[in-house]
Design an enzyme around this catalytic site. Structure first.
Site, PDB file in Angstrom:
ATOM      1  N   SER A   1       0.928  -1.355  -0.044  1.00 52.82           N
ATOM      2  CA  SER A   1       0.147   0.041  -0.017  1.00 52.82           C
ATOM      3  C   SER A   1       0.933   1.221  -0.018  1.00 52.82           C
ATOM      4  CB  SER A   1      -0.992   0.070   1.136  1.00 52.82           C
ATOM      5  OG  SER A   1      -1.554   1.187   1.489  1.00 52.82           O
TER       6      SER A   1
ATOM      7  N   TYR B   1      -2.784  -1.037   9.673  1.00 52.42           N
ATOM      8  CA  TYR B   1      -2.685  -1.354   8.322  1.00 52.42           C
ATOM      9  C   TYR B   1      -1.417  -0.857   7.836  1.00 52.42           C
ATOM     10  CZ  TYR B   1      -4.033  -1.840   3.236  1.00 52.42           C
ATOM     11  OH  TYR B   1      -4.232  -1.965   2.013  1.00 52.42           O
TER      12      TYR B   1
END
Length: 256
Positions: free
Chosen positions: A139, A152
């Site tokens: 990400s 995350y």
């Protein structure tokens, strides 16, 4: 990719499903893996109905024993894995100081430890064969601070660092390891972050109150955009690329 075997985790939907479809369209046989047995069975059936060579496997990437069995079953039933895509992922939102142990541990179990389990199992079989390519879907949050995404972002940063270190260690064996870092992508994960149908609009606009710029290209990615990037890094067109992190976010992190 004609005649090769690719193993794709998180393949029951979103980016993982798009990757499985594209690799199969380009001639690979695909072992599509997901925790949800019902969904992966349905996804594989849908792709086979489109004439693609896809077999579904249910497995929990957080369990090392389950992963070893998965890879054994795949190689026994389908052949040697030449390409691996780590696309399984989960998202738990919340301010860093308010995250529960469960939120933190569950996020790392899939996003980081899962990448370790699957990559280790596959690469240990690639090494004697002297060939292979791995792509971890991470990400852009792994390198850019995001409010309420600490678990995350940290887990994706761990997965990124692991993949690059692995790539360094096995480069002399002819195995390439790269990372794709998507930004906002039109998936159930993104839609779950916003009320109603506002996910795309909110992502494009950004949020100055959270020090988050929008998307300069004025659109969110489609899963197919990420899948094409993954396919490139797996292909011989990227045959001299390893330990690289390719960001696909429409400019949301301003090229940094």
């Amino acid at each position: 990719m004609q005649g090769t075997l690719a193993l794709v985790t998180g393949a029951a939907g979103g980016i993982g499903e798009a990757v499985a479809r594209l690799l199969a369209e380009r001639g690979a046989q695909v072992a599509a893996v997901d925790l949800d047995a019902g969904r992966i069975t349905a996804t594989a059936a849908k792709l086979r109905a489109d004439g693609l060579e896809v077999t579904g496997f249910a497995a929990d990437v957080t369990s090392s024993s389950a992963v070893e069995k998965l890879v054994d079953d795949v190689e026994t039933g389908l052949g040697p894995v030449r390409h691996l895509v780590n696309a399984a992922g989960v998202l738990r939102l919340g301010q860093a100081r308010a995250l529960s142990d469960q939120d933190w541990n569950a996020t790392f179990a899939v996003n980081a430890t899962g990448v370790f389990h699957v990559s280790r199992a596959v690469v240990n079989r690639m090494v004697p064969r002297g060939a292979g390519a791995i792509v971890t879907v991470a990400s852009n949050a792994a390198g850019t601070a995001r409010a309420e995404m600490a678990a995350y972002a940290a887990s994706k940063a761990a997965a990124t660092a692991f993949t690059k270190c692995l790539g360094l260690e096995v480069a002399h064996r002819g195995i390439r390891c790269n990372v794709v870092a998507p930004g906002s992508t039109d998936t159930p994960m993104l839609r779950g972050m916003h009320a109603g149908d506002t996910a795309a609009e909110a992502s494009i606009a950004g949020n100055p109150g959270q020090y988050r710029v929008g998307i300069p290209l004025g659109k969110v990615a489609r899963p197919e955009d990420i899948a094409r990037t993954v396919a490139f890094l797996l292909s011989e067109d990227a045959g001299h690329i390893t330990m690289h992190e390719l960001t696909v976010d429409g400019g949301a992190t301003l090229g940094v």
